[in-house]
Design a protein around this motif. Structure first.
Motif, PDB file in Angstrom:
ATOM      1  N   GLY A  51       0.801  -1.224   0.000  1.00  0.00           N
ATOM      2  CA  GLY A  51       0.000   0.000   0.000  1.00  0.00           C
ATOM      3  C   GLY A  51       0.829   1.266   0.000  1.00  0.00           C
ATOM      4  O   GLY A  51       0.323   2.341  -0.303  1.00  0.00           O
ATOM      5  N   CYS A  52       2.096   1.169   0.401  1.00  0.00           N
ATOM      6  CA  CYS A  52       2.894   2.402   0.449  1.00  0.00           C
ATOM      7  C   CYS A  52       4.350   2.164   0.075  1.00  0.00           C
ATOM      8  O   CYS A  52       5.016   3.069  -0.383  1.00  0.00           O
ATOM      9  CB  CYS A  52       2.807   3.050   1.827  1.00  0.00           C
ATOM     10  N   GLU A  53       4.864   0.987   0.309  1.00  0.00           N
ATOM     11  CA  GLU A  53       6.278   0.690   0.080  1.00  0.00           C
ATOM     12  C   GLU A  53       7.201   1.601   0.863  1.00  0.00           C
ATOM     13  O   GLU A  53       8.348   1.805   0.478  1.00  0.00           O
ATOM     14  CB  GLU A  53       6.628   0.752  -1.412  1.00  0.00           C
ATOM     15  N   GLY A  55       6.777   1.474   4.551  1.00  0.00           N
ATOM     16  CA  GLY A  55       6.750   1.006   5.931  1.00  0.00           C
ATOM     17  C   GLY A  55       5.696   1.614   6.834  1.00  0.00           C
ATOM     18  O   GLY A  55       5.757   1.445   8.044  1.00  0.00           O
ATOM     19  N   VAL A  56       4.709   2.315   6.273  1.00  0.00           N
ATOM     20  CA  VAL A  56       3.764   3.021   7.128  1.00  0.00           C
ATOM     21  C   VAL A  56       2.392   2.353   7.193  1.00  0.00           C
ATOM     22  O   VAL A  56       1.754   2.335   8.240  1.00  0.00           O
ATOM     23  CB  VAL A  56       3.607   4.490   6.674  1.00  0.00           C
ATOM     24  N   CYS A  57       1.930   1.756   6.100  1.00  0.00           N
ATOM     25  CA  CYS A  57       0.540   1.297   6.072  1.00  0.00           C
ATOM     26  C   CYS A  57       0.352  -0.087   6.683  1.00  0.00           C
ATOM     27  O   CYS A  57      -0.714  -0.409   7.183  1.00  0.00           O
ATOM     28  CB  CYS A  57      -0.007   1.331   4.653  1.00  0.00           C
ATOM     29  N   GLY A  58       1.363  -0.914   6.611  1.00  0.00           N
ATOM     30  CA  GLY A  58       1.254  -2.243   7.217  1.00  0.00           C
ATOM     31  C   GLY A  58       0.557  -3.283   6.368  1.00  0.00           C
ATOM     32  O   GLY A  58       0.432  -4.436   6.789  1.00  0.00           O
ATOM     33  N   CYS A  60       1.597  -4.862   3.932  1.00  0.00           N
ATOM     34  CA  CYS A  60       2.537  -5.895   3.479  1.00  0.00           C
ATOM     35  C   CYS A  60       3.059  -6.754   4.630  1.00  0.00           C
ATOM     36  O   CYS A  60       3.992  -7.533   4.441  1.00  0.00           O
ATOM     37  CB  CYS A  60       3.718  -5.218   2.799  1.00  0.00           C
ATOM     38  N   ARG A  70       7.353  -5.821   8.110  1.00  0.00           N
ATOM     39  CA  ARG A  70       6.866  -5.197   6.879  1.00  0.00           C
ATOM     40  C   ARG A  70       7.719  -5.667   5.717  1.00  0.00           C
ATOM     41  O   ARG A  70       8.896  -5.324   5.631  1.00  0.00           O
ATOM     42  CB  ARG A  70       6.937  -3.687   7.019  1.00  0.00           C
ATOM     43  N   CYS A  72       7.801  -4.847   2.762  1.00  0.00           N
ATOM     44  CA  CYS A  72       8.261  -3.829   1.816  1.00  0.00           C
ATOM     45  C   CYS A  72       9.547  -3.176   2.289  1.00  0.00           C
ATOM     46  O   CYS A  72      10.174  -2.436   1.555  1.00  0.00           O
ATOM     47  CB  CYS A  72       7.192  -2.769   1.580  1.00  0.00           C
TER      48      CYS A  72
HETATM   49  S1  FES Z   1       3.460  -1.510   1.909  1.00  0.00           S
HETATM   50 FE1  FES Z   1       2.938  -0.094   3.416  1.00  0.00          FE
HETATM   51  S2  FES Z   1       4.099  -0.808   5.061  1.00  0.00           S
HETATM   52 FE2  FES Z   1       4.760  -2.062   3.481  1.00  0.00          FE
END
Ligand code: FES
Ligand code: FES
Lengths: 172, 804
Positions: A51-53, A55-58, A60, A70, A72
């Motif tokens: 979702g973000c690559e 490390g913030v959205c979780g 992955c 995570r 990503c």
């Molecule tokens: S894709 Fe968002 S935390 Fe890894």
């Protein structure tokens, strides 16, 4: 303008072995391949979402030797020999939904489903450490994952419901 | 016995695949595809003097690179202006790849196709573009001042000025016993679905067909755009919407540049091609919304009844305006909410800025309209020293006044006529739910503990279910399974579940036997899309009508087969029975067999339909006016929009030292007509409220004066986690059925987010005794407001005493 199709990637390849959901895989991948990409694109385990690559959205989040991480933010080459669990590995004997998965279904804990794999893995690890969370602890458990659809209300309920299912309180 | 599915909290059928990690989202498809990466402008406003792609071709694994020069035919024209309007005199849209000028940071300049995304990004970074810089126009102040122009040929940066009026509002205001003027501000936010945009395309050389998958809210829209841009007949283009990880409006714009570039490359290269947007790209090259400045003039009587209302709005539409004037039209029309000012005039100016384009985001202009109206209601109450709820009640349209004509033209080009509602009852409910009347005592209690609390209220009416139409197709298989398709798409609303609920009831089959497909032009090529809370109303109604035709057809076939009268038949659990004649029955599956007279038997079941076993030899096998197959395709087209409504109330606590804002209680009363699945509706409300909290207290787009978006990541754009949303959201429903459609439904998708800015402004103002005119509001801003506000905290608190 176009050039004739070529299929050679530039980076040198490294041998990595991963155990994912109990199955051993041997990969030849460039050093910069993210673990999320290796799972999704090299192994075809597309249940893990990105979702973000950063490390913030979780979304992955997977379990690395049981710990939520995570994917990503990890390079696949650094995972040699690790045991990984992704959302595909959360089902139980006979392909039945695991307790956290079942709880999400019972409580309408998902809408678009994109954030869901990261919540399921995070909560699976969380309930192992705290099998009987208070509502506050349930909120704390998911406080590092983003969901844009549900407003989290039913995800918190799902955590509590999953704990109940794990304790064998299926009919409660 | 078939239990009624409509109205029940039926568990979702889509969950099964999502929970197992078996969803198929865009990036999960076409594992063998080539990947694209875009070279995007790092500058907000510049002329392109040269693009050098030489260095790209040296990168191993690069297959192709495209710039504007490579675009031919319709691809070389600007992207479509989707919704023209007579007042949109200066509509400008971007090129799929920038031609000679860039107008926002993130605008696509070149596209690289390579073996994977890593290589594609390496290559895209090697493209060298030379620029001649132009002064960027950032923010509404700069756009209004027009010292610099975004587009040379658009004077004053004005895309449009548009006015609607029901009379001479200023005259009515000047005659009123009381008058007020307000200047209000609201900032940018964005949809930010967890999944970004994405497109996959394959050119099928053998069949001469183009297959496109896109993470879109309108597969038919994408299909039409792709066909037009690539010069293909519509009939050779299929667009399929896979599982979509959230939309909230941003995915209804079409075509995005990538949605036509990717199919173009797939055709040229003869290989599947994929674009998966990353998070930074989503921030800088998708769409934002919300930013407006508002000036309100209002005249009212001693009871707070509005006698005249005049509103002027400056709307930031970003660098281009592909979606036309929909957002500001919605703001100025939906601003009226549940109220009936006798004279109203609204003017909006839609202005270009050198920032990301603005297109509908959940609520689509309504949050701003509600903010203007509800701030006005609070201001009237403060001016008269009256209870804020009472002032609102004095202005309500009454239940016996429906249908109520507001005398304006709505976003669908149809008159703004409310179909149904009950605002006084709704107000009673929300007051009870939040504890409005008990709040004064609660405030005293808290104050005694040194705590500061405030209560806010906001009301809205939401035009939902806009036309022009949607369709449904239902086919009963010979197995008795019921296959349903509708053309609009799904982004998490549970359409597979709710539409199956409708079909189960209407047709008389088991819920488990119904399978719904959405957003696949191969199954239903005629459709509009999923936006404006329209899916349940439009496709729900279309599918209900279709189910009724299939039912009629089944009963006619059964009447013949059972030698019974149609009126004596009923369908239960997929079996047609003759009432009062036990044993006289036939299954829908068998009827499906009989409905298709055959020459050849291909299995046991189909023998029953072959020429020597069925049919009256004196009749033609497929009589005139009928068609083979137990199926039907029907459409629903409404006379005008339905109007859902709601009221939110919130109790907040503001920290006397840090100015942090905490939500103590959040209450929602909501009327979306008849509920198909209350569980799903509540989920929609929860999600909307959380997005509203984000928009009111945390989220904004931080542009610097150069037009750089400084917070283009989830690290810096503060989307709420669970820790920011209310611990509980109390929801109560009111059901005033819509008379406009066969199911009496309205729509629920956007509701939760609409009154947020208004309700938080109201509550924070109440807690602080400081007038709130800018939203969102952060603790630092509240802290600064306190410091600049004339007088001490004690004086501020005294000022709000006696109010609610
Ligand atoms: S894709 Fe968002 S935390 Fe890894
Ligand atoms: S369910 Fe859509 S982001 Fe969580």
């Amino acid at each position: 303008m176009t050039t004739p199709p070529q299929v050679s990637a530039p980076d040198a390849l490294h041998a990595v072995s991963l155990i994912v959901n109990g199955t051993a895989y041997a990969l030849e991948i460039p050093a910069r391949r993210l673990l999320s990409d290796a799972l999704r694109h090299d192994l075809g385990l597309t249940g893990t979402h990105v979702g973000c690559e950063h490390g913030v959205c979780g979304a992955c989040t997977i379990l690395v030797d049981g710990q939520p991480m995570r994917s990503c933010l990890l390079l696949a080459v650094s995972m040699d020999g690790a045991e990984l669990t992704t959302v595909e590995g959360l089902t139980e004997e006979g392909d039945r939904l695991g307790p956290v998965q079942q709880a999400f279904q019972d409580c309408h804990g998902l809408q678009c489903g994109f954030c869901t794999p990261g919540f399921l893995t995070t909560i699976t690890a969380g309930l192992r450490d705290d099998p009987d969370p208070t509502p506050e602890a349930a909120r704390e458990m998911i406080a590092g994952n983003l969901c844009r659809c549900t407003g989290y209300q039913n995800i918190v309920k799902s955590v509590l419901r999953a704990a109940e299912l794990q304790r064998g309180g299926g009919d409660a | 016995m078939t239990t009624k599915a409509f109205g029940a909290r039926v568990a979702r059928v889509e969950d099964e695949r999502f929970l197992r990690g078996r969803g198929r989202y865009l990036d999960d498809l076409a594992a063998d595809a080539l990947h694209v990466a875009l070279h995007r402008s790092p500058h907000a406003h510049a002329r392109i003097t040269d693009i050098d792609v030489e260095a790209v071709l040296d990168v191993d694994g690069v297959v192709a690179v495209y710039t504007y020069e490579d675009l031919t035919g319709a691809m070389a024209d600007p992207l479509p202006l989707l919704i023209p309007h007579p007042d949109l005199t200066h509509g400008r849209t971007q090129y799929a790849l920038a031609k000679d000028q860039v107008n926002y940071v993130g605008e696509a300049i070149a596209m690289v196709v390579a073996v994977d995304r890593y290589v594609a990004e390496d290559a895209a970074a090697r493209i060298v573009v030379s620029y001649e810089f132009l002064p960027p126009v950032v923010g509404l102040d700069a756009a209004r001042a027009a010292d610099h122009l975004v587009h040379d040929d658009v004077p004053g940066n004005l895309a449009a000025t548009s006015t609607q009026a029901t009379g001479d509002a200023m005259a009515a205001i000047s005659r009123a016993p009381h008058r007020l003027a307000l200047d209000l501000d609201i900032e940018r936010s964005a949809c930010t679905p967890l999944e970004g945009r994405g497109t996959v395309a394959k050119w099928d050389t053998d069949n001469g067909r183009l297959e496109v998958w896109s993470s879109t809210q309108t597969s038919t829209g994408v299909r039409a755009a792709v066909a037009a841009k690539l010069g293909l007949d519509l009939s050779v283009v299929d667009v399929i919407t896979p599982d979509v990880g959230g939309g909230f409006g941003v995915k209804v714009v079409h075509p995005w540049p990538e949605e036509v570039l990717v199919p173009m490359a797939a055709m040229a290269l003869g290989r599947p091609v994929k674009f998966t947007e990353d998070r930074r790209e989503h921030f800088i090259s998708a769409a934002h919304e919300r930013a407006q400045q508002q000036h309100v003039e209002v005249g009212f009587d001693d009871d707070g009844r509005i006698l005249g209302l005049d509103v002027e709005i400056w709307h930031d539409n970003g660098a281009y305006i592909p979606y036309g004037l929909i957002v500001p039209i919605i703001t100025t029309t939906q601003l009226l909410g549940p109220y009936k000012p006798p004279v109203y005039k609204a003017t909006f100016h839609s202005l270009y800025t050198n920032t990301v384009i603005v297109t509908p985001y959940r609520g689509a202009g309504r949050p701003q309209g509600v903010y203007a109206m509800e701030r006005t209601m609070d201001a009237i109450a403060a001016a008269l020293g009256k209870d804020r709820a009472e002032v609102r009640a004095a202005n309500f349209i009454q239940p016996d006044e429906f249908p109520y004509d507001q005398g304006l033209i709505f976003q669908d080009g149809k008159p703004l006529i409310y179909d149904s509602g009950d605002f006084p009852q709704m107000l009673d409910k929300v007051k009870a739910l939040v504890g409005w009347d008990e709040f004064a005592a609660f405030r005293d209690e808290m104050r005694a503990e040194g705590r500061r609390v405030g209560i806010g209220l906001a009301c809205y009416v939401e035009g939902t279910g806009v036309g022009p139409y949607e369709g449904g197709h239902i086919q009963v298989e010979t197995t008795g399974k019921v296959k349903v398709s509708t053309g609009l798409t799904t982004q998490g609303q549970g359409h597979q579940t709710v539409f199956a609920q409708i079909v189960a009831d209407e047709l008389g089959v088991r819920f488990e036997d119904v399978e719904v497909v959405t957003g696949d032009t191969r199954r239903m090529p005629y459709a509009v899309g999923t936006y404006a809370s329209r899916a349940a109303v439009m496709s729900g109604s279309a599918i209900a009508l279709t189910a009724r035709s299939v039912r009629r057809k089944a009963l006619e076939l059964a009447a013949e087969a059972l030698e019974a009268n149609v009126d004596d038949l009923e369908i239960r659990d997929g079996v047609v029975e003759v009432r009062g004649a036990p044993g006289a029955q036939i299954s829908l599956g068998t009827l499906a067999v009989l409905s298709n007279p055959l020459r050849y038997a291909f299995d046991e079941a189909s023998k029953a339909a072959t020429q020597f076993s069925v049919g009256d030899p004196d009749k033609v096998p497929v009589p005139e006016g009928t068609s083979p197959g137990l199926e039907s395709r029907d459409f629903y087209s409404p006379p005008r929009s339905t109007f859902a409504s709601g009221m939110h109330a919130v109790i907040v606590e503001t920290d006397p030292d840090t100015a942090e804002i905490r939500i103590l209680k959040y209450a929602v009363v909501h009327d979306c007509g008849r509920l198909i699945n209350p569980m799903i509706v509540e989920g929609q409300i929860h999600g909307g409220v959380a997005q509203g909290v984000g928009g009111a207290l945390y989220e904004r787009m931080v542009y610097d004066e150069h037009g750089q978006l400084l917070n283009a990541s989830f690290m810096d754009f503060l989307m709420p986690y669970v820790t920011e949303v209310p611990e509980t959201i109390d929801v109560d429903h009111l059901e005033t059925p819509s008379p406009l459609n066969p199911l009496g439904i309205k729509g629920a998708g956007e509701a939760g987010v609409i009154p947020s800015a208004a309700v938080f402004a109201s509550a924070i103002e109440d807690a602080e005794g400081i007038v709130i005119t800018r939203m969102p509001i952060s603790p630092s801003e509240l802290y600064d407001l306190r410091r600049t506000h004339a007088g001490s905290d004690e004086a501020a608190v005294a000022a709000v005493e006696g109010d609610s």
